[in-house]
Motif scaffolding. Sequence first.
Motif, PDB file in Angstrom:
ATOM      1  N   THR A 107       0.824  -1.212   0.000  1.00 29.37           N
ATOM      2  CA  THR A 107       0.000   0.000   0.000  1.00 29.37           C
ATOM      3  C   THR A 107       0.858   1.262   0.000  1.00 29.37           C
ATOM      4  O   THR A 107       0.524   2.259  -0.654  1.00 29.37           O
ATOM      5  CB  THR A 107      -0.900   0.002   1.249  1.00 29.37           C
ATOM      6  OG1 THR A 107      -1.821  -1.090   1.176  1.00 29.37           O
ATOM      7  CG2 THR A 107      -1.676   1.305   1.381  1.00 29.37           C
ATOM      8  N   TYR A 199      -8.354   0.999  -1.624  1.00 26.44           N
ATOM      9  CA  TYR A 199      -7.611   1.446  -0.450  1.00 26.44           C
ATOM     10  C   TYR A 199      -8.570   2.045   0.574  1.00 26.44           C
ATOM     11  O   TYR A 199      -9.512   2.753   0.201  1.00 26.44           O
ATOM     12  CB  TYR A 199      -6.574   2.509  -0.825  1.00 26.44           C
ATOM     13  CG  TYR A 199      -5.512   2.031  -1.784  1.00 26.44           C
ATOM     14  CD1 TYR A 199      -4.459   1.232  -1.348  1.00 26.44           C
ATOM     15  CD2 TYR A 199      -5.552   2.385  -3.136  1.00 26.44           C
ATOM     16  CE1 TYR A 199      -3.476   0.792  -2.221  1.00 26.44           C
ATOM     17  CE2 TYR A 199      -4.572   1.952  -4.021  1.00 26.44           C
ATOM     18  CZ  TYR A 199      -3.537   1.161  -3.552  1.00 26.44           C
ATOM     19  OH  TYR A 199      -2.568   0.732  -4.422  1.00 26.44           O
ATOM     20  N   GLY A 204      -1.499   0.007   5.011  1.00 22.31           N
ATOM     21  CA  GLY A 204      -1.581  -1.409   4.651  1.00 22.31           C
ATOM     22  C   GLY A 204      -1.909  -2.297   5.831  1.00 22.31           C
ATOM     23  O   GLY A 204      -1.996  -3.514   5.688  1.00 22.31           O
ATOM     24  N   ASN A 209      -7.395  -3.140   2.330  1.00 24.03           N
ATOM     25  CA  ASN A 209      -6.568  -2.662   1.216  1.00 24.03           C
ATOM     26  C   ASN A 209      -6.236  -3.872   0.352  1.00 24.03           C
ATOM     27  O   ASN A 209      -5.461  -4.744   0.767  1.00 24.03           O
ATOM     28  CB  ASN A 209      -5.274  -2.037   1.732  1.00 24.03           C
ATOM     29  CG  ASN A 209      -5.477  -0.666   2.336  1.00 24.03           C
ATOM     30  OD1 ASN A 209      -6.588  -0.179   2.428  1.00 24.03           O
ATOM     31  ND2 ASN A 209      -4.392  -0.039   2.758  1.00 24.03           N
ATOM     32  N   GLY A 269       5.791  -6.191   2.187  1.00 19.37           N
ATOM     33  CA  GLY A 269       4.578  -6.059   2.988  1.00 19.37           C
ATOM     34  C   GLY A 269       4.284  -7.333   3.746  1.00 19.37           C
ATOM     35  O   GLY A 269       4.627  -8.431   3.291  1.00 19.37           O
TER      36      GLY A 269
END
Length: 331
Positions: A107, A199, A204, A209, A269
């Motif tokens: 994100t 989003y 994130g 998201n 992530g």
Amino acid sequence: MAAALFQPLTAEAATKPAKTVKAKKPAARQASAKVKADRTTKVVAKRRVAIVNPEPARMSFGQLYGLHGATDPLDLKSSVALVLDQDTNEVLFSKNSQAVLPIASITKLMTALVVAEANLPADEVLTITQDDVDTEKHSGSRLAVGTQLTRGEMMHLALMSSENRAANALGRHYPGGLQAFVAAMNRKAHQLGMNDTRYVEPTGLSSNNQSSAHDLAELVKEASKHEVIRQLSTSPEHRVEVGSRLLQFRNSNGLVRSGSWDIGLQKTGYISEAGRCLVMQAQVAGRKVIMVLLDSAGKYSRIGDAERIRKWVTTELPGSLAVSTAVKTTP
């Protein structure tokens, strides 16, 4: 007050025999020892139960959807993978690339893109507040409430070491505030044709998201046009002054720190719902290659997958022949 607390003993008190404490009888000592032993036994038993029956790990969305059942020629541990030639848009490898999953801190690549395109002053000082504290996953941060850094430093930490408070602060200090910032993120995704992407916040941490590998490849292409994002995301480490302290942050992507890759842009992530994720743009065998790896099982498996892909592109890629595997999903 002191005189009342510390008065001298009276003659009567001084002549009174001191109280004696009777020694415990053997039976009393045995009873006390038995109680302690029982308590110890219960504690040990609880620990044994915890070891034998640990709390089950939360499954990722990819696991829930059965994506890990898909096999592929490279034996990747990521349930979703996409490899593109950036210059020709040729799909070199695809695995469940249309699946829509949580993307965790990938994100922050869109967060940085929106900030960069807003042309906001990089030297403006932003302040971390209680609003930036993670109430979703309760993750920690080295940026205490009250920390002041420039917008450029906040973006550096958000991209390089995936600092959640820094990313949220970037969104809060956008014209119109956080709500306007999230709207700008979704507007940019729509402009890029990222139709599977949504989003709800800039860090994130929320599993809402979500995106697909194809959409994220478009994001990497667009973000790589900005030199500031390329530089900040591939910085091996960075020091910032926080008050009287000097804090050192490292890149969350071990491949950047290894020095054996030519990486132009990257972002990692992780949240439990998303698994381990990685997007990169790198030079491999003379090509500008975009890699998207989502929902990888295992702490280092996304790194291993990237190494497998690089080896395959370098030594085994059969010309323009694309490899594709997929499994039907029912979200």
